[in-house]
Write an enzyme that holds these catalytic residues in place. Structure first.
Site: not given
Length: 136
Positions: A49-50
């Site tokens: 998610g980064c």
């Protein structure tokens, strides 16, 4: 419910009026973090998610939470340091009780972070709180 280290960070940020100064400070606290052993930078420790590469290796000692973290981007490494100051040293049962969005909001970063960085920050917090819940 923030740690003393986080309270100190909030105080420092309150003296920095300009976003550029906060941005520089964020980079500096990231640079001050101890380096993570590259052997720990595995798919299991990578935070999904980064936008940047982020690794978090949670650990507990004497019922208290801590983690080793790193990123390949300076600003995100600073965000890892911020999250570390928020959670490191808390008893495991308190980690999940931290309203991370409200606490991080005290730093005034939200309006200056890209959507991807904000998502990454939420993903780091979620990983930490999941680990603490599982370790109790």
């Amino acid at each position: 419910m923030a740690t003393e280290a986080f309270e100190e960070l909030v105080e420092t940020f309150s003296f920095l009026d300009e976003w550029e100064d906060r941005y520089r400070h964020l980079i500096e606290i990231g640079k001050d973090m101890p380096p993570m052993d590259p052997a720990l930078q595995t798919p299991a420790s990578k935070v999904d998610g980064c936008a940047s590469q982020v690794w978090i290796v949670p650990r507990t000692q004497d019922g208290r939470f801590d983690f080793i973290g790193d990123s390949d981007a300076l600003i995100v490494r600073g965000l890892v340091a911020v999250v570390h100051s928020l959670f490191a040293g808390l008893p495991l049962d308190e980690v999940g009780q931290v309203d991370a969005a409200a606490e991080l909001g005290r730093l005034g970063l939200q309006e200056h972070l890209s959507a991807q960085r904000s998502n990454g920050l939420r993903a780091m917090v979620a990983r930490i709180q999941q680990h603490a819940a599982a370790a109790r």
